[in-house]
Design a protein around this motif. Structure first.
Motif, PDB file in Angstrom:
ATOM      1  N   ASP A 142       0.866  -1.185   0.000  1.00 49.38           N
ATOM      2  CA  ASP A 142       0.000   0.000   0.000  1.00 49.38           C
ATOM      3  C   ASP A 142       0.899   1.229   0.000  1.00 49.38           C
ATOM      4  N   CYS A 143       1.516   1.472  -1.134  1.00 51.05           N
ATOM      5  CA  CYS A 143       2.542   2.507  -1.226  1.00 51.05           C
ATOM      6  C   CYS A 143       2.013   3.879  -0.849  1.00 51.05           C
ATOM      7  N   ASN A 144       0.795   4.215  -1.287  1.00 52.91           N
ATOM      8  CA  ASN A 144       0.267   5.553  -1.032  1.00 52.91           C
ATOM      9  C   ASN A 144      -0.599   5.625   0.229  1.00 52.91           C
ATOM     10  N   ILE A 145      -0.584   4.575   1.030  1.00 61.24           N
ATOM     11  CA  ILE A 145      -1.202   4.558   2.365  1.00 61.24           C
ATOM     12  C   ILE A 145      -2.673   4.964   2.309  1.00 61.24           C
ATOM     13  N   ASN A 146      -3.406   4.403   1.341  1.00 59.43           N
ATOM     14  CA  ASN A 146      -4.831   4.730   1.239  1.00 59.43           C
ATOM     15  C   ASN A 146      -5.724   3.537   1.581  1.00 59.43           C
ATOM     16  N   GLN A 147      -5.112   2.504   2.190  1.00 60.42           N
ATOM     17  CA  GLN A 147      -5.835   1.314   2.642  1.00 60.42           C
ATOM     18  C   GLN A 147      -6.419   0.497   1.494  1.00 60.42           C
ATOM     19  N   SER A 148      -5.859   0.655   0.308  1.00 55.49           N
ATOM     20  CA  SER A 148      -6.260  -0.152  -0.839  1.00 55.49           C
ATOM     21  C   SER A 148      -5.018  -0.826  -1.408  1.00 55.49           C
ATOM     22  N   PRO A 149      -5.053  -2.146  -1.646  1.00 55.40           N
ATOM     23  CA  PRO A 149      -3.873  -2.823  -2.207  1.00 55.40           C
ATOM     24  C   PRO A 149      -3.430  -2.193  -3.519  1.00 55.40           C
ATOM     25  N   ASP A 150      -2.126  -2.107  -3.688  1.00 56.61           N
ATOM     26  CA  ASP A 150      -1.587  -1.460  -4.877  1.00 56.61           C
ATOM     27  C   ASP A 150      -2.014  -2.152  -6.166  1.00 56.61           C
ATOM     28  N   GLU A 151      -2.220  -3.484  -6.116  1.00 61.92           N
ATOM     29  CA  GLU A 151      -2.578  -4.189  -7.340  1.00 61.92           C
ATOM     30  C   GLU A 151      -3.958  -3.809  -7.848  1.00 61.92           C
ATOM     31  N   CYS A 152      -4.728  -3.080  -7.040  1.00 64.08           N
ATOM     32  CA  CYS A 152      -6.067  -2.658  -7.448  1.00 64.08           C
ATOM     33  C   CYS A 152      -6.079  -1.248  -8.013  1.00 64.08           C
ATOM     34  N   GLU A 153      -4.900  -0.634  -8.148  1.00 62.56           N
ATOM     35  CA  GLU A 153      -4.816   0.738  -8.628  1.00 62.56           C
ATOM     36  C   GLU A 153      -3.826   0.809  -9.780  1.00 62.56           C
ATOM     37  N   PRO A 154      -3.945   1.833 -10.632  1.00 64.33           N
ATOM     38  CA  PRO A 154      -3.066   1.947 -11.797  1.00 64.33           C
ATOM     39  C   PRO A 154      -1.711   2.524 -11.419  1.00 64.33           C
ATOM     40  N   PHE A 155      -0.854   1.713 -10.797  1.00 64.67           N
ATOM     41  CA  PHE A 155       0.421   2.198 -10.285  1.00 64.67           C
ATOM     42  C   PHE A 155       1.520   2.143 -11.329  1.00 64.67           C
ATOM     43  N   LYS A 156       2.417   3.118 -11.232  1.00 64.37           N
ATOM     44  CA  LYS A 156       3.720   3.052 -11.878  1.00 64.37           C
ATOM     45  C   LYS A 156       4.767   3.090 -10.759  1.00 64.37           C
ATOM     46  N   HIS A 157       5.727   2.167 -10.840  1.00 65.49           N
ATOM     47  CA  HIS A 157       6.729   2.014  -9.788  1.00 65.49           C
ATOM     48  C   HIS A 157       8.108   2.423 -10.311  1.00 65.49           C
ATOM     49  N   TRP A 158       8.758   3.316  -9.589  1.00 65.91           N
ATOM     50  CA  TRP A 158      10.103   3.746  -9.926  1.00 65.91           C
ATOM     51  C   TRP A 158      11.087   2.620  -9.641  1.00 65.91           C
ATOM     52  N   SER A 159      12.026   2.401 -10.562  1.00 69.78           N
ATOM     53  CA  SER A 159      13.063   1.392 -10.355  1.00 69.78           C
ATOM     54  C   SER A 159      14.470   1.984 -10.370  1.00 69.78           C
ATOM     55  N   GLY A 160      14.647   3.104 -11.082  1.00 70.22           N
ATOM     56  CA  GLY A 160      15.998   3.648 -11.223  1.00 70.22           C
ATOM     57  C   GLY A 160      16.913   2.673 -11.937  1.00 70.22           C
ATOM     58  N   GLY A 161      16.349   1.924 -12.898  1.00 68.05           N
ATOM     59  CA  GLY A 161      17.095   0.838 -13.516  1.00 68.05           C
ATOM     60  C   GLY A 161      17.879   1.196 -14.758  1.00 68.05           C
ATOM     61  N   ASP A 162      17.782   2.424 -15.243  1.00 67.04           N
ATOM     62  CA  ASP A 162      18.541   2.786 -16.433  1.00 67.04           C
ATOM     63  C   ASP A 162      20.032   2.786 -16.107  1.00 67.04           C
ATOM     64  N   THR A 163      20.821   2.124 -16.930  1.00 67.05           N
ATOM     65  CA  THR A 163      22.236   1.948 -16.598  1.00 67.05           C
ATOM     66  C   THR A 163      23.046   3.226 -16.747  1.00 67.05           C
ATOM     67  N   LEU A 164      22.620   4.133 -17.617  1.00 69.18           N
ATOM     68  CA  LEU A 164      23.382   5.362 -17.846  1.00 69.18           C
ATOM     69  C   LEU A 164      22.892   6.517 -16.987  1.00 69.18           C
ATOM     70  N   ASN A 165      21.577   6.666 -16.852  1.00 66.07           N
ATOM     71  CA  ASN A 165      21.005   7.805 -16.120  1.00 66.07           C
ATOM     72  C   ASN A 165      19.894   7.319 -15.197  1.00 66.07           C
ATOM     73  N   PRO A 166      20.263   6.725 -14.067  1.00 63.33           N
ATOM     74  CA  PRO A 166      19.260   6.084 -13.190  1.00 63.33           C
ATOM     75  C   PRO A 166      18.424   7.055 -12.363  1.00 63.33           C
ATOM     76  N   THR A 167      18.562   8.373 -12.598  1.00 63.94           N
ATOM     77  CA  THR A 167      17.751   9.339 -11.855  1.00 63.94           C
ATOM     78  C   THR A 167      16.781  10.100 -12.747  1.00 63.94           C
TER      79      THR A 167
END
Length: 244
Positions: free
Chosen positions: A66-91
């Motif tokens: 519940d990333c946004n602390i709204n008492q609803s499971p994240d899988e029930c909402e249209p979430f985008k999750h930050w990973s910082g996975g780009d190898t050249l510019n991870p920010t």
């Protein structure tokens, strides 16, 4: 969930307080039955992920986030999750490689930026999202970020605004910055009819950053200034009693 955790009247393998069918079991001796219709949980709970268990039980047992602390499971909402996975510019916010879903957020996405990852930097482009749950620092140096849903958003770390960066908070929405809110430069802008609350305080830099379109900044901590703010189109800046 109190003293009823040990009962499982229908032997479903789901504790009665977390069994969505508990109110209709009709089994004598089940301690939860008399209370089930009168208390939250059980049959009056949402089950957005259709796993036959109330959503609050999924959250309590760590089965859902519940990333946004709204008492609803994240899988029930249209979430985008930050990973910082780009190898050249991870920010860099705009790079698709920095998002778990393979694309930057779009209109009405709920955005989750978890702790322990790289801190995002918005440098270009315009993004309108639903809400923001950021457990890192966030830097806005260019482009614009708009939170449009009339619900709270937050930055757990510092929010740094400079250059041509724009952050818009829609009417009815709030942005809580729990670290420092730093804003500087002639064109860095906080705007929109919502409210930004700076809990740790503010640092107002040189030149004249802009507060626009009826935006309200509420300083709840210590504010320091080497310059000033331009308040336009009905915008306000207030210090809560006790703030400096």
């Amino acid at each position: 969930f109190g003293p009823f955790e040990v009962t499982d009247c229908n032997e479903s393998g789901i504790l009665d307080v977390c069994d969505i069918d508990c109110a209709s079991q009709g089994i004598p001796g089940c301690l939860i039955l008399d209370l089930c219709a009168a208390q939250p949980g059980c049959s009056f709970s949402e089950d957005c992920n259709a796993n036959l268990q109330p959503d609050e039980c999924d959250l309590d047992q760590g089965l859902s986030e519940d990333c946004n602390i709204n008492q609803s499971p994240d899988e029930c909402e249209p979430f985008k999750h930050w990973s910082g996975g780009d190898t050249l510019n991870p920010t860099w916010w705009h790079l698709s490689g920095n998002w778990e879903e393979g694309a930057a957020p779009t209109v009405m996405d709920e955005v989750c930026i978890a702790a322990g990852l790289s801190s995002p930097q918005l440098r270009q482009n315009a993004y309108t999202i639903g809400t923001l749950a950021c457990y890192q620092d966030l830097e806005v140096t260019g482009g614009s970020l708009s939170v449009s849903a009339p619900f709270p958003s937050f930055v757990q770390g510092d929010l740094d605004m400079s250059g041509l960066g724009v952050f818009q908070v829609a009417s009815g929405a709030t942005l809580d910055v729990f670290g420092m809110l730093r804003i500087s430069g002639n064109n860095a802008t906080l705007r929109g009819g919502g409210t930004t609350r700076a809990w740790a305080g503010m640092e107002i830099g040189l030149n004249l950053p802009i507060i626009d379109n009826g935006h309200h900044i509420e300083n709840l901590g210590v504010a320091t200034a080497t310059g000033g703010l331009i308040l336009s189109n009905g915008s306000e800046y207030t210090n809560r009693p006790g703030a400096l």
